[in-house]
Structure formats: structure tokens, C-alpha cells
Design an enzyme around this catalytic site. Structure first.
Site, short mmCIF file in Angstrom:
data_model
loop_
_atom_site.label_atom_id
_atom_site.label_comp_id
_atom_site.label_asym_id
_atom_site.label_seq_id
_atom_site.Cartn_x
_atom_site.Cartn_y
_atom_site.Cartn_z
CE1 TYR A 1 0.46 -2.02 4.10
CE2 TYR A 1 0.56 0.31 4.67
CZ TYR A 1 0.80 -1.03 4.98
OH TYR A 1 1.37 -1.36 6.18
CE1 TYR B 1 -0.31 4.72 5.94
CE2 TYR B 1 1.81 3.74 5.41
CZ TYR B 1 0.66 3.77 6.18
OH TYR B 1 0.48 2.85 7.18
CE1 TYR C 1 5.80 3.35 5.14
CE2 TYR C 1 6.19 1.69 6.83
CZ TYR C 1 6.34 2.98 6.37
OH TYR C 1 7.03 3.89 7.11
NE ARG D 1 11.57 0.04 10.98
CZ ARG D 1 12.11 -0.45 12.10
NH1 ARG D 1 13.42 -0.52 12.23
NH2 ARG D 1 11.34 -0.88 13.07
CD GLU E 1 8.10 -0.59 14.52
OE1 GLU E 1 9.01 0.20 14.23
OE2 GLU E 1 7.54 -1.32 13.69
C1 LIG Z 1 6.77 2.23 11.65
C2 LIG Z 1 6.30 1.12 11.05
C3 LIG Z 1 5.18 1.08 10.18
C4 LIG Z 1 4.46 2.21 9.87
C5 LIG Z 1 3.39 2.16 8.99
C6 LIG Z 1 3.03 0.97 8.42
O1 LIG Z 1 2.01 0.86 7.54
C7 LIG Z 1 3.75 -0.16 8.75
O2 LIG Z 1 3.32 -1.28 8.13
C8 LIG Z 1 3.96 -2.47 8.33
C9 LIG Z 1 4.81 -0.12 9.62
#
Ligand SMILES: C=Cc1ccc(O)c(OC)c1
Length: 161
Positions: free
Chosen positions: A11, A13, A19, A41, A64
Site C-alpha cells: 500500500y 500512503y 509499505y 527497513r 516497536e
Molecule cells: C513504523 C512502522 C510502520 C508504519 C506504517 C506501516 O504501515 C507499517 O506497516 C507495516 C509499519
């Protein structure tokens, strides 16, 4: 819930960050960040809270090792998600420190979150558009098994990966 578990989703943003998440099982995700300030990452076996808010709508939330907190709402039937991401100050100041295969650098993340400032946090609140989703089965270790690279999303979407 059963059709959400095991899904791989990619997806983008509205701010441009791309991501990928794999819903590995009822309390575990793997993910990769394909673009944005922390592109590159990737993380496996992050423990999460996962609930079905109402039929077909899911919330996935976790904290996290970096101290970043994340709460994501998935609306796969509408190809939409919404994310609330709460970044400690140090991640905002030193984002590149978090760009790695995090599983190999848990101690480094813990040291950094203790050493650098947490506050004020930066809250990112963004919708995204799901550009790809497919079922990959539960506890599939092959979905997110290598670092992201330029062109990887295209390779996934075209079935090369
Ligand atoms: C900071 C990690 C993070 C932020 C937004 C996300 O959609 C995500 O998806 C795995 C992870």
C-alpha cells in the site's frame, strides 16, 4: 478474520510512503518499507494486537523496539488503510539508524531509544491505497524473506517474486 490472516498487502500512503505487510498469523506480522524516509527497513516476527473491528475491517497495533508505536486500520475490501504512527524524537532525528533488517539489530535499537530523546513525538496520520493483495497462507516464512530493493514491488506484482 480467517481471510485476513495470511494476507500480503502492498500500500502507498498519501504522503508517498510505500509499505508491504504480511499478516503472518493472529499475533505476528512481517513487513518491508519500500520508500519514504526509512525505505529499506524490514522486520520479521513483530508481535501485534490484531482485531476485527467489524466484518472486513481490521486493526493491527504494536510497539516497536525503536519505541515507535503504530496503529493501522485495514479495509481490504475498499483497498484502503489508515495509519497512525507515533515516532519518538530520536527516530525523527536519526531515521537512517532504523534502516536495517531490524531482527539483527534489536540491541542497537534498544540502546538508541535509551540514549536519544523520546519527546516530543511526531504523529503521522495518513490514509493509504492498497495496490496489491494476495493470500499467502499462515506462517509462510517465504513471503518476507529478503531485503527490499528497487523494483521489488514490481517483481511481486508481476509474479516474479
Ligand atoms: C513504523 C512502522 C510502520 C508504519 C506504517 C506501516 O504501515 C507499517 O506497516 C507495516 C509499519
Amino acid at each position: 478474520m480467517q481471510d485476513f490472516l495470511g494476507m500480503q498487502l502492498i500500500y502507498t500512503y498519501d504522503n508517498g510512503w510505500e509499505y508491504e505487510i504480511y499478516i503472518k498469523n493472529e499475533d505476528t506480522i512481517d513487513y518491508r518499507i519500500h520508500s519514504g524516509i526509512v525505505g529499506g527497513r524490514w522486520v520479521r516476527n513483530q508481535k501485534v494486537n490484531l482485531v476485527e473491528l467489524t466484518p472486513g475491517i481490521f486493526k493491527v497495533a504494536w510497539t516497536e523496539p525503536t519505541g515507535t508505536d503504530v496503529s493501522l486500520d485495514f479495509m481490504p475490501n475498499k483497498n484502503k488503510t489508515h495509519g497512525e504512527i507515533f515516532f519518538p524524537k530520536w527516530v525523527d532525528e536519526h531515521p537512517k539508524l532504523t534502516v536495517c533488517y531490524q531482527n539483527d539489530f534489536i540491541d542497537k535499537m534498544h540502546k538508541a531509544r535509551n540514549q536519544y530523546p523520546t519527546y516530543p513525538k511526531t504523529v503521522v496520520s495518513e490514509f493509504s491505497t492498497i495496490t496489491f493483495q494476495q493470500h499467502r497462507g499462515i506462517n509462510n516464512e517465504n513471503v518476507i524473506a529478503q531485503a527490499p530493493y528497487q523494483g521489488m514491488v514490481n517483481d511481486i506484482k508481476t509474479g516474479k517474486l
